[in-house]
Design a protein around this motif. Sequence first.
Motif, PDB file in Angstrom:
ATOM      1  N   GLN A  82     -13.541 -15.665  -1.930  1.00 34.95           N
ATOM      2  CA  GLN A  82     -14.008 -14.403  -1.381  1.00 34.95           C
ATOM      3  C   GLN A  82     -13.145 -13.236  -1.856  1.00 34.95           C
ATOM      4  N   ASP A  83     -13.788 -12.073  -1.956  1.00 34.53           N
ATOM      5  CA  ASP A  83     -13.084 -10.870  -2.402  1.00 34.53           C
ATOM      6  C   ASP A  83     -11.875 -10.571  -1.517  1.00 34.53           C
ATOM      7  N   SER A  84     -12.072 -10.651  -0.207  1.00 36.97           N
ATOM      8  CA  SER A  84     -10.995 -10.316   0.721  1.00 36.97           C
ATOM      9  C   SER A  84      -9.812 -11.262   0.577  1.00 36.97           C
ATOM     10  N   MET A  85     -10.075 -12.524   0.241  1.00 36.94           N
ATOM     11  CA  MET A  85      -8.990 -13.487   0.074  1.00 36.94           C
ATOM     12  C   MET A  85      -8.154 -13.150  -1.161  1.00 36.94           C
ATOM     13  N   ILE A  86      -8.821 -12.700  -2.218  1.00 33.09           N
ATOM     14  CA  ILE A  86      -8.079 -12.321  -3.422  1.00 33.09           C
ATOM     15  C   ILE A  86      -7.123 -11.178  -3.120  1.00 33.09           C
ATOM     16  N   LEU A  87      -7.586 -10.215  -2.331  1.00 33.25           N
ATOM     17  CA  LEU A  87      -6.698  -9.117  -1.941  1.00 33.25           C
ATOM     18  C   LEU A  87      -5.530  -9.620  -1.113  1.00 33.25           C
ATOM     19  N   ILE A  88      -5.820 -10.479  -0.139  1.00 31.93           N
ATOM     20  CA  ILE A  88      -4.788 -10.945   0.781  1.00 31.93           C
ATOM     21  C   ILE A  88      -3.641 -11.624   0.046  1.00 31.93           C
ATOM     22  N   ILE A  89      -3.953 -12.375  -1.011  1.00 26.40           N
ATOM     23  CA  ILE A  89      -2.904 -13.114  -1.712  1.00 26.40           C
ATOM     24  C   ILE A  89      -2.460 -12.416  -2.991  1.00 26.40           C
ATOM     25  N   SER A  90      -2.781 -11.129  -3.111  1.00 22.71           N
ATOM     26  CA  SER A  90      -2.401 -10.385  -4.314  1.00 22.71           C
ATOM     27  C   SER A  90      -1.058  -9.686  -4.140  1.00 22.71           C
ATOM     28  N   GLN A  91      -0.411  -9.443  -5.247  1.00 24.23           N
ATOM     29  CA  GLN A  91       0.856  -8.712  -5.228  1.00 24.23           C
ATOM     30  C   GLN A  91       0.666  -7.280  -4.738  1.00 24.23           C
ATOM     31  N   ARG A  92      -0.488  -6.669  -5.072  1.00 23.19           N
ATOM     32  CA  ARG A  92      -0.715  -5.280  -4.676  1.00 23.19           C
ATOM     33  C   ARG A  92      -0.735  -5.143  -3.158  1.00 23.19           C
ATOM     34  N   ARG A  93      -1.351  -6.108  -2.456  1.00 25.83           N
ATOM     35  CA  ARG A  93      -1.344  -6.056  -0.989  1.00 25.83           C
ATOM     36  C   ARG A  93       0.079  -6.094  -0.462  1.00 25.83           C
ATOM     37  N   MET A  94       0.922  -6.933  -1.065  1.00 23.50           N
ATOM     38  CA  MET A  94       2.303  -7.030  -0.633  1.00 23.50           C
ATOM     39  C   MET A  94       3.026  -5.695  -0.799  1.00 23.50           C
ATOM     40  N   PHE A  95       2.742  -5.004  -1.898  1.00 21.29           N
ATOM     41  CA  PHE A  95       3.363  -3.699  -2.120  1.00 21.29           C
ATOM     42  C   PHE A  95       2.984  -2.724  -1.010  1.00 21.29           C
ATOM     43  N   PHE A  96       1.703  -2.742  -0.619  1.00 24.79           N
ATOM     44  CA  PHE A  96       1.271  -1.861   0.465  1.00 24.79           C
ATOM     45  C   PHE A  96       1.890  -2.281   1.795  1.00 24.79           C
ATOM     46  N   GLU A  97       1.870  -3.565   2.089  1.00 24.37           N
ATOM     47  CA  GLU A  97       2.385  -4.059   3.366  1.00 24.37           C
ATOM     48  C   GLU A  97       3.870  -3.739   3.529  1.00 24.37           C
ATOM     49  N   LYS A  98       4.620  -3.836   2.452  1.00 26.52           N
ATOM     50  CA  LYS A  98       6.062  -3.582   2.501  1.00 26.52           C
ATOM     51  C   LYS A  98       6.401  -2.120   2.219  1.00 26.52           C
ATOM     52  N   GLU A  99       5.348  -1.278   2.143  1.00 25.59           N
ATOM     53  CA  GLU A  99       5.497   0.169   1.967  1.00 25.59           C
ATOM     54  C   GLU A  99       6.295   0.516   0.707  1.00 25.59           C
ATOM     55  N   ARG A 100       6.098  -0.277  -0.339  1.00 25.95           N
ATOM     56  CA  ARG A 100       6.726   0.027  -1.617  1.00 25.95           C
ATOM     57  C   ARG A 100       5.935   1.088  -2.380  1.00 25.95           C
ATOM     58  N   ILE A 101       4.721   1.356  -1.922  1.00 28.91           N
ATOM     59  CA  ILE A 101       3.929   2.462  -2.447  1.00 28.91           C
ATOM     60  C   ILE A 101       4.068   3.610  -1.450  1.00 28.91           C
ATOM     61  N   PRO A 102       4.622   4.744  -1.862  1.00 28.21           N
ATOM     62  CA  PRO A 102       5.006   5.801  -0.926  1.00 28.21           C
ATOM     63  C   PRO A 102       3.886   6.305  -0.030  1.00 28.21           C
ATOM     64  N   ARG A 103       2.693   6.464  -0.564  1.00 28.19           N
ATOM     65  CA  ARG A 103       1.578   6.983   0.228  1.00 28.19           C
ATOM     66  C   ARG A 103       0.269   6.670  -0.463  1.00 28.19           C
ATOM     67  N   GLY A 104      -0.831   6.889   0.263  1.00 30.85           N
ATOM     68  CA  GLY A 104      -2.138   6.737  -0.345  1.00 30.85           C
ATOM     69  C   GLY A 104      -2.955   5.604   0.241  1.00 30.85           C
ATOM     70  N   LEU A 105      -4.267   5.713   0.048  1.00 32.38           N
ATOM     71  CA  LEU A 105      -5.238   4.774   0.603  1.00 32.38           C
ATOM     72  C   LEU A 105      -6.072   4.129  -0.491  1.00 32.38           C
ATOM     73  N   LEU A 106      -6.504   2.908  -0.223  1.00 31.06           N
ATOM     74  CA  LEU A 106      -7.544   2.275  -1.017  1.00 31.06           C
ATOM     75  C   LEU A 106      -8.862   2.376  -0.264  1.00 31.06           C
ATOM     76  N   LEU A 107      -9.958   2.455  -0.993  1.00 29.28           N
ATOM     77  CA  LEU A 107     -11.288   2.383  -0.400  1.00 29.28           C
ATOM     78  C   LEU A 107     -11.959   1.104  -0.872  1.00 29.28           C
ATOM     79  N   GLY A 108     -12.498   0.333   0.075  1.00 26.88           N
ATOM     80  CA  GLY A 108     -13.197  -0.892  -0.254  1.00 26.88           C
ATOM     81  C   GLY A 108     -14.487  -1.009   0.523  1.00 26.88           C
ATOM     82  N   ASN A 109     -15.319  -1.980   0.164  1.00 31.74           N
ATOM     83  CA  ASN A 109     -16.574  -2.162   0.886  1.00 31.74           C
ATOM     84  C   ASN A 109     -16.340  -2.904   2.197  1.00 31.74           C
ATOM     85  N   SER A 110     -17.416  -3.147   2.935  1.00 30.35           N
ATOM     86  CA  SER A 110     -17.295  -3.724   4.267  1.00 30.35           C
ATOM     87  C   SER A 110     -16.864  -5.183   4.256  1.00 30.35           C
ATOM     88  N   GLY A 111     -16.779  -5.797   3.087  1.00 31.60           N
ATOM     89  CA  GLY A 111     -16.290  -7.170   2.994  1.00 31.60           C
ATOM     90  C   GLY A 111     -14.782  -7.278   3.104  1.00 31.60           C
TER      91      GLY A 111
END
Length: 203
Positions: A82-111
């Motif tokens: 599933q799309d959502s699972m790929i995000l959950i186990i991705s490095q990019r999600r970890m960067f957001f969760e650990k606030e290594r990206i200073p600011r900003g939002l992603l937009l995704g679909n309802s999945g």
Amino acid sequence: FVTFPMENQELEATIQNFYNISSFPGVIGTIDCTRIPIISPGGQLGEMYRNRKSFFSLNVQTISDANLRIRDIVARWPGSVQDSMILIISQRRMFFEKERIPRGLLLGNSGYPLKKYLLTPLLNPITPAEGNYNRAHIVTRNTVKRQYGLWKRRFLTLKLGHRTFLEHTMDIVATAVLPNIAIDTSDDDPLKIQYCNNPLRTR
């Protein structure tokens, strides 16, 4: 050539470019997945590559910027994931969760799951403000869909399917570099070239 905006100056420019589309504030990327057809890899794990539409594929996640550049790519998961699972186990999600990206939002679909860094559409908008939010969200998020269209027009094998061994098919990551180079060098969209060279087109 495939880099995610991390520095403040680049983040601000990215946010402004997205805001110019439909006045949606704070966006630094739009996220989605696309399924790239492949032949069955066979073996005990072969059926993992069969997706919900019953063909074999890889499920490839990308993040697009407002100029349709591929800013992040994950291209190693079977089509059934599933799309959502790929995000959950991705490095990019970890960067957001650990606030290594200073600011900003992603937009995704309802999945995708709703997160403080990932906004999804409202399923049942009621008020005018909710309707405006959904319209701006959809128009802005369309960048990632357009990115896939451009990518697949440049490399038809991504649309029609790979006829190679799975380990070679994984090399599609390399093709993500070339559309970015084409955008940076103002190379023509393949669809525009085809249209301009068609003698039967109407004026």
